[in-house]
Design a protein around this motif. Structure first.
Motif, PDB file in Angstrom:
ATOM      1  N   TYR A  54     -17.128 -72.889  67.298  1.00  0.00           N
ATOM      2  CA  TYR A  54     -18.404 -73.118  66.936  1.00  0.00           C
ATOM      3  C   TYR A  54     -18.586 -72.744  65.334  1.00  0.00           C
ATOM      4  CZ  TYR A  54     -20.209 -71.843  71.729  1.00  0.00           C
ATOM      5  OH  TYR A  54     -20.408 -71.766  73.013  1.00  0.00           O
ATOM      6  N   ALA A  78     -15.200 -78.733  70.644  1.00  0.00           N
ATOM      7  CA  ALA A  78     -16.159 -78.934  69.846  1.00  0.00           C
ATOM      8  C   ALA A  78     -17.396 -78.547  70.132  1.00  0.00           C
ATOM      9  CB  ALA A  78     -16.390 -80.606  69.471  1.00  0.00           C
ATOM     10  N   THR A  80     -21.520 -76.324  68.718  1.00  0.00           N
ATOM     11  CA  THR A  80     -22.229 -75.693  67.753  1.00  0.00           C
ATOM     12  C   THR A  80     -23.352 -74.982  68.330  1.00  0.00           C
ATOM     13  OG1 THR A  80     -23.521 -76.291  66.042  1.00  0.00           O
ATOM     14  CG2 THR A  80     -23.713 -77.563  67.518  1.00  0.00           C
ATOM     15  N   HIS A  94     -22.340 -81.364  62.559  1.00  0.00           N
ATOM     16  CA  HIS A  94     -22.142 -79.989  62.636  1.00  0.00           C
ATOM     17  C   HIS A  94     -20.797 -79.725  63.156  1.00  0.00           C
ATOM     18  CE1 HIS A  94     -26.254 -78.684  61.740  1.00  0.00           C
ATOM     19  NE2 HIS A  94     -26.639 -79.614  62.765  1.00  0.00           N
ATOM     20  N   THR A  95     -20.061 -80.657  63.920  1.00  0.00           N
ATOM     21  CA  THR A  95     -18.866 -80.169  64.415  1.00  0.00           C
ATOM     22  C   THR A  95     -17.726 -80.685  63.819  1.00  0.00           C
ATOM     23  OG1 THR A  95     -18.994 -82.185  66.145  1.00  0.00           O
ATOM     24  CG2 THR A  95     -19.973 -79.971  66.917  1.00  0.00           C
ATOM     25  N   HIS A 117     -17.953 -80.222  73.821  1.00  0.00           N
ATOM     26  CA  HIS A 117     -18.495 -79.100  74.838  1.00  0.00           C
ATOM     27  C   HIS A 117     -19.322 -79.617  75.857  1.00  0.00           C
ATOM     28  CE1 HIS A 117     -20.619 -75.486  75.655  1.00  0.00           C
ATOM     29  NE2 HIS A 117     -20.295 -74.934  74.585  1.00  0.00           N
ATOM     30  N   TYR A 148     -15.735 -89.038  65.983  1.00  0.00           N
ATOM     31  CA  TYR A 148     -14.369 -88.266  66.060  1.00  0.00           C
ATOM     32  C   TYR A 148     -13.167 -89.079  65.677  1.00  0.00           C
ATOM     33  CZ  TYR A 148     -16.922 -84.184  67.852  1.00  0.00           C
ATOM     34  OH  TYR A 148     -17.714 -83.107  68.105  1.00  0.00           O
TER      35      TYR A 148
END
Length: 172
Positions: A54, A78, A80, A94-95, A117, A148
């Motif tokens: 997180y 991953a 957030t 964010h990740t 996630h 990614y």
């Protein structure tokens, strides 16, 4: 016992189902040296840590401390808490920085195991609404995976089970 079949890609998980694992680091927690947590990891011969990523700033400590207790393999989830849109690039924005910290701590992104996630739609995980269909989620996941792969060369991605969790009003 027969050996598991080699996947078409020739790549397989570096661990097996009989190894012990632990779910860890959700919400910024990192095991403290000499703690009961690390002692339990050591005494129970835990070799796999599934770390929810997180927040920034915990990767090196968490990886080093788990390794000191005998953990050999890591799966980084991953995630957030940031309010995000259904735009995959927003989730990745964010990740990715936190995942890059874990890549450094692990010695690189080559073969880094990442689980996206499975509840980015739950209120506490970002969107605050349920996916309409699995196809909708699959499209979003494919976009996140492409980002990614571009940012974390050689990483391996896991497709999660979709869950609305308990945090989406009027769902489940």
């Amino acid at each position: 016992a027969p050996e598991p079949a080699t996947p078409p890609s020739g790549w397989g998980l570096p661990f097996i189902a009989t190894q012990r694992g632990v779910h860890a680091s959700a919400g910024g927690w990192s095991p403290t040296p000499g703690s009961v947590d690390l002692d339990l990891v050591r005494r129970n011969k835990v070799e796999i840590a599934f770390i929810v990523a997180y927040e920034a700033g915990q990767a090196q400590l968490a990886v080093d401390r788990f390794r000191s207790a005998g953990v050999k393999h890591f799966v980084i989830r991953a995630a957030t808490h940031a309010a995000i849109t259904h735009d995959a690039s927003d989730f990745a924005r964010h990740t990715v920085p936190v995942l890059k910290e874990y890549a450094v701590a692990l010695g690189g992104s080559e073969n880094m195991l990442i689980a996206v996630h499975n509840e980015p739609n739950a209120v506490g995980e970002g969107f605050g609404s349920a996916w309409e269909t699995g196809h909708e989620f699959g499209g979003w996941f494919a976009q996140v995976a492409a980002i990614y792969r571009a940012e974390l060369s050689g990483c391996k991605l896991g497709f999660p089970a979709l869950s609305p969790g308990g945090g989406v009003p009027a769902v489940r």
